[in-house]
Design a protein around this motif. Structure first.
Motif, PDB file in Angstrom:
ATOM      1  N   PRO A 134      10.823  52.330 -19.366  1.00  9.70           N
ATOM      2  CA  PRO A 134      10.602  53.883 -20.155  1.00  9.70           C
ATOM      3  C   PRO A 134       9.798  54.530 -19.224  1.00  9.70           C
ATOM      4  CG  PRO A 134      10.537  52.170 -21.813  1.00  9.70           C
ATOM      5  CD  PRO A 134      10.491  51.295 -20.626  1.00  9.70           C
ATOM      6  N   ILE A 146      19.922  59.060 -16.372  1.00 10.87           N
ATOM      7  CA  ILE A 146      18.832  57.946 -15.780  1.00 10.87           C
ATOM      8  C   ILE A 146      19.238  56.695 -16.596  1.00 10.87           C
ATOM      9  CG2 ILE A 146      16.676  57.323 -15.386  1.00 10.87           C
ATOM     10  CD1 ILE A 146      15.932  60.380 -15.105  1.00 10.87           C
ATOM     11  N   ALA A 195      11.489  55.783 -16.187  1.00 15.99           N
ATOM     12  CA  ALA A 195      12.577  56.519 -16.317  1.00 15.99           C
ATOM     13  C   ALA A 195      11.864  58.006 -16.514  1.00 15.99           C
ATOM     14  CB  ALA A 195      13.315  55.930 -17.512  1.00 15.99           C
ATOM     15  N   ALA A 196      11.001  57.929 -17.272  1.00 14.58           N
ATOM     16  CA  ALA A 196      10.323  59.314 -17.431  1.00 14.58           C
ATOM     17  C   ALA A 196       9.699  60.109 -16.306  1.00 14.58           C
ATOM     18  CB  ALA A 196       9.177  59.203 -18.561  1.00 14.58           C
ATOM     19  N   VAL A 239      18.535  66.557 -16.892  1.00 15.72           N
ATOM     20  CA  VAL A 239      18.536  65.154 -17.050  1.00 15.72           C
ATOM     21  C   VAL A 239      19.046  64.938 -18.658  1.00 15.72           C
ATOM     22  CG1 VAL A 239      17.388  62.885 -17.573  1.00 15.72           C
ATOM     23  CG2 VAL A 239      16.918  64.140 -15.686  1.00 15.72           C
ATOM     24  N   GLU A 242      17.736  52.996 -16.639  1.00 14.84           N
ATOM     25  CA  GLU A 242      16.590  52.344 -16.348  1.00 14.84           C
ATOM     26  C   GLU A 242      15.859  51.849 -17.662  1.00 14.84           C
ATOM     27  OE1 GLU A 242      13.707  50.625 -15.166  1.00 14.84           O
ATOM     28  OE2 GLU A 242      14.411  51.521 -13.137  1.00 14.84           O
ATOM     29  N   ILE A 298      18.621  59.301 -21.091  1.00 11.74           N
ATOM     30  CA  ILE A 298      18.081  57.878 -20.522  1.00 11.74           C
ATOM     31  C   ILE A 298      18.764  56.672 -21.076  1.00 11.74           C
ATOM     32  CG2 ILE A 298      16.044  56.477 -19.984  1.00 11.74           C
ATOM     33  CD1 ILE A 298      14.491  59.300 -19.710  1.00 11.74           C
ATOM     34  N   HIS A 355      10.975  59.386 -13.280  1.00 11.72           N
ATOM     35  CA  HIS A 355      12.106  60.035 -12.381  1.00 11.72           C
ATOM     36  C   HIS A 355      12.574  61.260 -12.940  1.00 11.72           C
ATOM     37  CE1 HIS A 355      13.108  55.595 -10.790  1.00 11.72           C
ATOM     38  NE2 HIS A 355      12.216  56.375 -10.181  1.00 11.72           N
ATOM     39  N   ARG A 356      12.539  61.188 -14.368  1.00 17.48           N
ATOM     40  CA  ARG A 356      13.208  62.449 -15.074  1.00 17.48           C
ATOM     41  C   ARG A 356      12.363  63.756 -14.732  1.00 17.48           C
ATOM     42  NH1 ARG A 356      11.635  62.063 -20.918  1.00 17.48           N
ATOM     43  NH2 ARG A 356       9.714  62.787 -20.050  1.00 17.48           N
TER      44      ARG A 356
END
Length: 232
Positions: A16, A11, A19-20, A34, A13, A37, A22-23
């Protein structure tokens, strides 16, 4: 589950919490792992070299450049990974440039998790088919590389959603139906972390209870606001 058997994702992004989010969504709903990041293009290059993932979720506006330029680099193509390109820019020039340089898919921010789910399902179908099919005829090949968006209805995942907390979040929007709420405001009223709050808000978006509004400030960093959907 053996992690070695999973398809891997990087990822890229620079927000943060997003991104978390999405993860968590990816790992809870797909056979995907994943592996890292990255918040900048430089970090992305390092992690791409290290992990050589099957898929990259790539934001366009990053502190040290634009993701669309990374897609165009012969170096990235040599790694043989697919790219789902995510950006707040809705101009056709950026979109066409990303697609011309081989992006698997293109998603406009704010990311709909229904749309992201569809894109990831298409990716999983493609790579699994390529792994197992050795010889195909023309019609099969055409179907494989011109996959329509999968419209199979699917309920949002309830993993990590606790009914009491969900009720508190939903009550805020029911009581303040004419207000556009920020994540910070919901966090203050419910008393949960930002990461947890975002998970509940995205769940409510997926189930059609609230909608997302964008408040644009600095380019590439629009602010998400959430509002109760009007009854139809």
């Amino acid at each position: 589950m053996n992690h070695n058997s999973l398809f891997t994702v990087l990822i890229v992004e620079d927000e943060p919490e997003l991104a978390a989010l999405h993860r968590d969504f990816i790992e809870q709903n797909f056979q995907l792992r994943v592996v890292g990041i990255a918040g900048t293009i430089e970090q992305a290059r390092t992690l791409l070299n290290l992990h050589q993932p099957h898929l990259v979720l790539l934001d366009n506006y990053l502190p040290d450049g634009q993701g669309v330029e990374l897609i165009a680099s012969p170096w990235l193509k040599s790694l043989d990974c697919s790219v789902i390109f995510i950006t707040a820019a809705s101009d056709m020039q950026t979109c066409s440039q990303a697609m011309r340089n081989g992006a698997f898919d293109y998603i406009i921010k704010p990311v709909s998790f229904h749309r992201l789910r569809s894109s990831l399902e298409r990716f999983m179908h493609l790579v699994k088919t390529l792994r197992h099919v050795k010889v195909v005829d023309q019609s099969a090949l055409d179907r494989l590389y011109n996959l329509p968006t999968i419209n199979t209805p699917s309920s949002p995942s309830t993993k990590g959603i606790e009914p009491t907390t969900l009720g508190k979040v939903q009550r805020i929007f029911t009581d303040g139906a004419d207000i556009s709420w920020s994540v910070e405001q919901v966090v203050e009223k419910v008393g949960i972390s930002k990461t947890t709050c975002r998970r509940y808000l995205e769940y409510c978006v997926e189930m059609g209870f609230i909608s997302i509004e964008m408040q644009y400030g600095n380019i590439g960093h629009p602010r998400r606001l959430y509002r109760k959907k009007a009854a139809v």
